[in-house]
Design a protein around this motif. Structure first.
Motif, PDB file in Angstrom:
ATOM      1  N   CYS A  57      51.832  39.103  85.233  1.00 20.21           N
ATOM      2  CA  CYS A  57      51.573  37.871  84.986  1.00 20.21           C
ATOM      3  C   CYS A  57      52.697  36.831  85.519  1.00 20.21           C
ATOM      4  O   CYS A  57      52.502  35.637  86.063  1.00 20.21           O
ATOM      5  CB  CYS A  57      51.630  37.495  83.251  1.00 20.21           C
ATOM      6  SG  CYS A  57      51.250  35.605  82.964  1.00 20.21           S
ATOM      7  N   THR A  58      53.854  37.366  85.730  1.00 17.25           N
ATOM      8  CA  THR A  58      54.995  36.687  86.312  1.00 17.25           C
ATOM      9  C   THR A  58      54.691  36.472  87.478  1.00 17.25           C
ATOM     10  O   THR A  58      54.752  35.179  88.307  1.00 17.25           O
ATOM     11  CB  THR A  58      56.316  37.524  86.067  1.00 17.25           C
ATOM     12  OG1 THR A  58      56.616  37.792  84.904  1.00 17.25           O
ATOM     13  CG2 THR A  58      57.483  36.896  86.588  1.00 17.25           C
ATOM     14  N   ASP A 155      49.166  29.525  81.267  1.00 17.57           N
ATOM     15  CA  ASP A 155      49.597  30.961  81.045  1.00 17.57           C
ATOM     16  C   ASP A 155      48.690  31.417  80.072  1.00 17.57           C
ATOM     17  O   ASP A 155      48.875  30.919  78.714  1.00 17.57           O
ATOM     18  CB  ASP A 155      51.139  30.710  80.565  1.00 17.57           C
ATOM     19  CG  ASP A 155      51.736  32.120  80.178  1.00 17.57           C
ATOM     20  OD1 ASP A 155      50.944  32.921  80.153  1.00 17.57           O
ATOM     21  OD2 ASP A 155      53.096  32.133  80.352  1.00 17.57           O
ATOM     22  N   ALA A 157      48.542  34.547  79.155  1.00 16.70           N
ATOM     23  CA  ALA A 157      49.025  35.894  78.725  1.00 16.70           C
ATOM     24  C   ALA A 157      48.963  36.396  77.234  1.00 16.70           C
ATOM     25  O   ALA A 157      48.644  37.372  76.881  1.00 16.70           O
ATOM     26  CB  ALA A 157      50.510  35.963  78.854  1.00 16.70           C
ATOM     27  N   HIS A 158      48.665  35.244  76.306  1.00 14.60           N
ATOM     28  CA  HIS A 158      48.314  35.428  74.965  1.00 14.60           C
ATOM     29  C   HIS A 158      46.672  35.493  74.390  1.00 14.60           C
ATOM     30  O   HIS A 158      46.326  35.698  73.529  1.00 14.60           O
ATOM     31  CB  HIS A 158      49.239  34.809  73.914  1.00 14.60           C
ATOM     32  CG  HIS A 158      50.591  34.851  73.832  1.00 14.60           C
ATOM     33  ND1 HIS A 158      51.543  34.022  72.898  1.00 14.60           N
ATOM     34  CD2 HIS A 158      51.555  35.592  74.802  1.00 14.60           C
ATOM     35  CE1 HIS A 158      52.610  34.430  73.064  1.00 14.60           C
ATOM     36  NE2 HIS A 158      52.725  35.201  74.322  1.00 14.60           N
ATOM     37  N   SER A 179      48.414  38.346  81.545  1.00  5.67           N
ATOM     38  CA  SER A 179      49.077  39.437  81.863  1.00  5.67           C
ATOM     39  C   SER A 179      48.270  40.875  81.061  1.00  5.67           C
ATOM     40  O   SER A 179      47.585  40.735  80.007  1.00  5.67           O
ATOM     41  CB  SER A 179      50.294  39.068  80.866  1.00  5.67           C
ATOM     42  OG  SER A 179      51.304  40.383  80.679  1.00  5.67           O
ATOM     43  N   LYS A 184      49.903  43.305  75.190  1.00 13.16           N
ATOM     44  CA  LYS A 184      49.104  42.239  75.080  1.00 13.16           C
ATOM     45  C   LYS A 184      47.450  42.925  74.611  1.00 13.16           C
ATOM     46  O   LYS A 184      47.338  43.945  74.477  1.00 13.16           O
ATOM     47  CB  LYS A 184      48.870  41.811  76.748  1.00 13.16           C
ATOM     48  CG  LYS A 184      50.121  41.384  77.252  1.00 13.16           C
ATOM     49  CD  LYS A 184      50.646  40.119  76.283  1.00 13.16           C
ATOM     50  CE  LYS A 184      51.647  39.508  77.371  1.00 13.16           C
ATOM     51  NZ  LYS A 184      53.090  39.629  77.603  1.00 13.16           N
ATOM     52  N   TYR A 322      59.347  32.694  69.776  1.00 12.68           N
ATOM     53  CA  TYR A 322      60.508  33.124  70.930  1.00 12.68           C
ATOM     54  C   TYR A 322      61.872  32.398  70.746  1.00 12.68           C
ATOM     55  O   TYR A 322      61.771  31.347  69.881  1.00 12.68           O
ATOM     56  CB  TYR A 322      59.986  32.811  72.464  1.00 12.68           C
ATOM     57  CG  TYR A 322      58.837  33.445  72.627  1.00 12.68           C
ATOM     58  CD1 TYR A 322      59.002  34.569  73.303  1.00 12.68           C
ATOM     59  CD2 TYR A 322      57.738  32.959  72.563  1.00 12.68           C
ATOM     60  CE1 TYR A 322      57.906  35.354  73.801  1.00 12.68           C
ATOM     61  CE2 TYR A 322      56.411  33.538  73.143  1.00 12.68           C
ATOM     62  CZ  TYR A 322      56.431  34.864  73.679  1.00 12.68           C
ATOM     63  OH  TYR A 322      55.545  35.370  74.142  1.00 12.68           O
TER      64      TYR A 322
HETATM   65  C1  PLP Z   1      54.004  38.522  78.751  1.00 13.19           C
HETATM   66  C2  PLP Z   1      53.939  37.153  79.050  1.00 13.19           C
HETATM   67  C3  PLP Z   1      54.341  36.946  80.309  1.00 13.19           C
HETATM   68  C4  PLP Z   1      54.717  37.926  81.332  1.00 13.19           C
HETATM   69  O1  PLP Z   1      53.813  38.641  81.584  1.00 13.19           O
HETATM   70  P1  PLP Z   1      54.159  39.934  82.765  1.00 13.19           P
HETATM   71  O2  PLP Z   1      52.760  40.418  82.769  1.00 13.19           O
HETATM   72  O3  PLP Z   1      55.006  40.973  81.806  1.00 13.19           O
HETATM   73  O4  PLP Z   1      54.976  39.411  83.796  1.00 13.19           O
HETATM   74  C5  PLP Z   1      54.227  35.432  80.575  1.00 13.19           C
HETATM   75  N1  PLP Z   1      54.066  34.551  79.789  1.00 13.19           N
HETATM   76  C6  PLP Z   1      53.661  34.709  78.297  1.00 13.19           C
HETATM   77  C7  PLP Z   1      53.670  33.622  77.458  1.00 13.19           C
HETATM   78  C8  PLP Z   1      54.009  36.159  78.062  1.00 13.19           C
HETATM   79  O5  PLP Z   1      53.717  36.643  76.782  1.00 13.19           O
END
Ligand code: PLP
Length: 379
Positions: A57-58, A155, A157-158, A179, A184, A322
């Motif tokens: 995700c980065t 983003d 990711a969640h 991500s 996840k 966080y």
């Molecule tokens: C896990 C996460 C990322 C990064 O994901 P990767 O796949 O490990 O690079 C970015 N933003 C949030 C909010 C995340 O929880």
């Protein structure tokens, strides 16, 4: 450490074992037919024109910003209550992260108001994070971005599988970044995806993902191409076939796994009502969340480290999501923090505690976590 209740527990079975074994037998290990199929299926799942598979995700955030034209001298708005990668991606592009506060002690997402109060003349884009899987109010935020001519990067990711007004998160902005890291909602070990409806962004991200090369190994292998040019300074952010094979299995199960998370979340909410001083955020969430993590807000002044230590002593793993990004040494040393105006974010950063949440969790385990939390707070 053998946990009674771990923080997370990926749902992986024989289907995944078989899928990875099949990749080995096929002898085509990276960016092949499985990656293409995973992209098609993911785009279909999100209702977007494109999905581009990457190795994290980065990388997805980095390339989305780069493809949107974010460059040195630009400002990009984002929450500070996020994983550090969200902010790092902005800095990889030479731009400056400008942190916005969360909406309230109940809604741990940025809002139109909190974004508007930090916007600068140099702002080029904004990143929203659908914290814990709860959708940001994208109707208001998209209107604000349109008025200002800002690109919107989500983003996600969640929040894979989360929706707002019937539309998937990741389909609201110019690009959605997912991500598939181990903890996840769906995992491929490492992995990421960009979703977008914009043909220009998709083409640029595909180019940058593999060294800026005009043809791919698979095209040459299949005899579709013999030579390539390099037309941009690209990266190696490709996805392997192992990751894609796992991703296909996990995507099949995502809706069911999210439904289990929802049910466990409702057990938690119900049980925690009986514990004095503990607040559960997102009591007024919008849309259909993806229930990635289960954070609570401890009473002000609680010795959080002691609570975590006591829960650990009975085998319960907890975490913090966080520590605000603007408080990290690397951000302070770069002159990007700490930012005093982030009052709510810093308060949450001091009081948040993440309880275990994963699809296989039982009601008895939820009860164990909650009673242990109540006892740990009494001491
Ligand atoms: C896990 C996460 C990322 C990064 O994901 P990767 O796949 O490990 O690079 C970015 N933003 C949030 C909010 C995340 O929880």
């Amino acid at each position: 450490m053998q946990w009674q209740v771990p923080l997370f527990d990926p749902d992986l079975g024989e289907t995944e074992v078989q899928a990875v074994a099949d990749v080995i037998r096929s002898k085509w290990l990276t960016m092949g037919d499985r990656t293409t199929e995973f992209e098609h299926r993911f785009a279909e799942f999100c209702g977007t024109r494109h999905a581009i598979a990457l190795n994290s995700c980065t990388a997805a955030l980095h390339l989305s910003l780069a493809a949107a034209g974010v460059s040195p001298g630009d400002d990009v708005l984002l929450p500070s209550l996020t994983f550090v990668a969200t902010a790092n991606a902005i800095r990889y592009c030479g731009a400056r992260p400008v942190f916005a506060d969360v909406a309230s002690l109940d809604e741990w997402n940025v809002s139109r108001d909190t974004l508007e109060s930090v916007v600068t003349p140099k702002t080029r884009a904004l990143i929203v994070v659908h914290y814990a899987g709860y959708p940001c109010r994208m109707d208001d935020i998209s209107a604000f971005a349109r008025e200002r001519g800002l690109s919107v990067i989500e983003d996600v990711a969640h929040a894979p599988g989360a929706t707002l007004a019937g539309r998937a998160m990741g389909s609201w902005g110019d690009a959605g970044c997912f991500s598939f890291f181990s903890n996840k909602n769906m995992t491929t070990g490492e992995g990421g995806m960009v979703t977008t409806n914009r043909d220009d962004l998709a083409a640029r991200i595909r180019l940058l993902r593999s060294h800026g090369m005009t043809t791919q190994t698979l095209d040459r292998h299949k005899g579709h191409a013999f030579a390539y040019d390099v037309v941009a300074l690209g990266y190696n952010f490709r996805m392997s076939e192992f990751n894609a094979a796992l991703g296909l299995c996990q995507l099949n199960r995502l809706r069911g796994l999210n439904e289990k998370r929802r049910e466990i979340g409702s057990w938690y909410r119900h049980r925690l009502q009986g514990i004095r001083g503990v607040a559960v955020p997102f009591g007024h969430s919008v849309g259909g969340p993806a229930f990635h993590i289960f954070p609570v807000l401890l009473p002000a002044g609680t010795d959080r480290a002691a609570v975590m230590e006591r829960m650990k002593a009975v085998g319960i793993q907890t975490s913090i999501h966080y520590r605000p990004v603007d408080t990290f040494t690397a951000y302070v040393e770069a002159g990007l923090g700490p930012r005093k105006h982030l009052t709510l974010t810093h308060d949450i950063g001091n009081r948040a505690l993440t309880l275990p949440l994963y699809p296989a969790m039982s009601k008895a385990q939820v009860e164990l976590v909650c009673s242990s939390l109540a006892r740990s707070l009494e001491l």
